[in-house]
Design a protein around this motif. Structure first.
Motif, short mmCIF file in Angstrom:
data_model
loop_
_atom_site.label_atom_id
_atom_site.label_comp_id
_atom_site.label_asym_id
_atom_site.label_seq_id
_atom_site.Cartn_x
_atom_site.Cartn_y
_atom_site.Cartn_z
N VAL A 147 -6.55 -3.73 11.54
CA VAL A 147 -5.38 -3.78 10.68
C VAL A 147 -4.42 -2.72 11.20
N VAL A 148 -3.18 -3.09 11.44
CA VAL A 148 -2.24 -2.17 12.06
C VAL A 148 -1.52 -1.35 10.99
N LYS A 149 -1.64 -0.03 11.09
CA LYS A 149 -0.97 0.87 10.15
C LYS A 149 0.47 1.09 10.61
N ILE A 150 1.38 0.86 9.66
CA ILE A 150 2.81 0.98 9.93
C ILE A 150 3.40 1.98 8.95
N PRO A 151 4.21 2.93 9.42
CA PRO A 151 4.80 3.90 8.49
C PRO A 151 5.88 3.27 7.62
N MET A 152 6.01 3.79 6.40
CA MET A 152 7.01 3.30 5.47
C MET A 152 8.38 3.88 5.81
N ILE A 153 9.01 3.27 6.81
CA ILE A 153 10.38 3.59 7.17
C ILE A 153 11.09 2.24 7.37
N PRO A 154 12.41 2.21 7.37
CA PRO A 154 13.10 0.92 7.52
C PRO A 154 12.66 0.12 8.74
N GLU A 155 12.52 0.78 9.88
CA GLU A 155 12.05 0.08 11.07
C GLU A 155 10.62 -0.44 10.88
N GLU A 205 -2.49 -8.50 10.51
CA GLU A 205 -2.59 -7.78 9.25
C GLU A 205 -2.06 -6.36 9.39
N THR A 206 -1.46 -5.87 8.30
CA THR A 206 -0.83 -4.55 8.34
C THR A 206 -1.23 -3.72 7.12
N ASN A 207 -1.14 -2.41 7.31
CA ASN A 207 -1.39 -1.44 6.26
C ASN A 207 -0.20 -0.48 6.26
N VAL A 208 0.66 -0.57 5.26
CA VAL A 208 1.84 0.29 5.21
C VAL A 208 1.43 1.64 4.64
N THR A 209 1.63 2.67 5.43
CA THR A 209 1.12 4.00 5.11
C THR A 209 2.27 4.96 4.76
N LEU A 210 1.89 6.12 4.21
CA LEU A 210 2.85 7.14 3.79
C LEU A 210 3.78 6.60 2.70
N VAL A 211 3.17 5.96 1.70
CA VAL A 211 3.91 5.42 0.56
C VAL A 211 3.87 6.43 -0.58
N PHE A 212 5.06 6.78 -1.10
CA PHE A 212 5.15 7.79 -2.14
C PHE A 212 6.00 7.35 -3.34
N SER A 213 6.45 6.09 -3.35
CA SER A 213 7.23 5.61 -4.49
C SER A 213 6.93 4.15 -4.73
N PRO A 214 7.10 3.67 -5.98
CA PRO A 214 6.84 2.27 -6.27
C PRO A 214 7.80 1.32 -5.55
N LEU A 215 9.04 1.75 -5.32
CA LEU A 215 9.98 0.89 -4.61
C LEU A 215 9.59 0.72 -3.15
N GLN A 216 9.04 1.78 -2.55
CA GLN A 216 8.53 1.63 -1.19
C GLN A 216 7.41 0.58 -1.17
N ALA A 217 6.53 0.63 -2.15
CA ALA A 217 5.43 -0.33 -2.23
C ALA A 217 5.94 -1.74 -2.45
N LEU A 218 7.01 -1.88 -3.22
CA LEU A 218 7.60 -3.19 -3.46
C LEU A 218 8.17 -3.76 -2.16
N LEU A 219 8.85 -2.93 -1.38
CA LEU A 219 9.37 -3.39 -0.09
C LEU A 219 8.24 -3.85 0.83
N ALA A 220 7.15 -3.08 0.85
CA ALA A 220 6.02 -3.44 1.71
C ALA A 220 5.44 -4.79 1.32
N ALA A 221 5.31 -5.02 0.03
CA ALA A 221 4.76 -6.30 -0.44
C ALA A 221 5.70 -7.45 -0.09
N LYS A 222 7.00 -7.26 -0.28
CA LYS A 222 7.96 -8.31 0.04
C LYS A 222 7.97 -8.63 1.54
#
Length: 220
Positions: A85-93, A107-124
């Motif tokens: 599973v590829v870990k991707i940092p929570m940045i726009p890129e 498959e991806t794992n979005v890492t360094l998530v610190f807010s619910p809106l960041q998590a929402l973007l990752a899910a979308k």
């Protein structure tokens, strides 16, 4: 709940496997740097060994900062095994990269998530996992577990399939709270994982039982 172990150390992974508790592994550049300094080896050899050792998901992290770099790295990382599973940092890129990798079936794992809106973007964007870092938030006098609850609520509201993988776990209470909230998975250091089984009343109770059994069999 899935238990992932947060390490790149093979002996730790093997010992955790012996308990039958490990569903996967998460790694990051810092964890690899620790193993390289010990073994003076190549991170690729360590990554390959970890992927072979574990049947479940193994998160390997990109280090590029553009979507193009992350996608290229991801294509390289998945060659270590079908369980990568590829870990991707929570940045726009990173979000761009997640969208592209999802379309490719990676498959991806979005890492360094610190807010619910960041998590929402990752899910979308189609992330397989999202990793809220609860311990780091607690260290800033914020409530890391409240973030987990917010993410779970948002995902339930809209039926997102992205799994919540609670990360930056500092102590067993983080795991307990995550389990009560219904988080899909936690990733924990080996020392924290081992501590789950310990309780002072268990130790004192066992000691009392053994002493009483000596009376039964007549051994001084």
């Amino acid at each position: 709940m899935l238990f992932f172990i947060d390490t790149a150390n093979l002996p730790e992974i093997r010992e955790a496997k012996a308990f039958g508790l490990i569903d996967g592994v998460t790694t990051n550049p810092t964890l690899f740097s620790k193993e390289i300094s010990k073994e003076k080896g190549d991170w690729r050899d360590i990554a390959a060994d970890v992927c072979r050792e574990v049947d479940g998901p193994v998160s390997l992290e990109v280090v590029g900062l553009t979507a193009e770099e992350m996608i290229a790295e991801a294509r390289d990382l998945v060659r270590f095994g079908s369980n990568v599973v590829v870990k991707i940092p929570m940045i726009p890129e990173g979000i761009k990269a997640v969208s592209a990798l999802t379309a490719l079936g990676i498959e991806t794992n979005v890492t360094l998530v610190f807010s619910p809106l960041q998590a929402l973007l990752a899910a979308k964007a189609g992330a397989t996992y999202v990793s809220p870092f609860v311990g780091r938030l607690d260290g800033l006098a914020q409530d890391g577990m409240h973030l987990v609850q917010q993410i779970l609520t948002i995902y339930a509201n809209y039926g997102y399939a992205t799994k919540v993988l609670v990360a930056s776990v500092r102590h067993p209470r983080h795991v307990l709270d995550a389990a009560i909230m219904g988080a899909h998975a936690v990733t924990v250091p080996f020392a924290v994982l081992k501590s789950f089984a310990h309780h002072p009343l268990t130790d004192s109770g066992l000691e009392a039982f053994l002493k009483d059994w000596q009376k039964v069999i007549g051994t001084p």
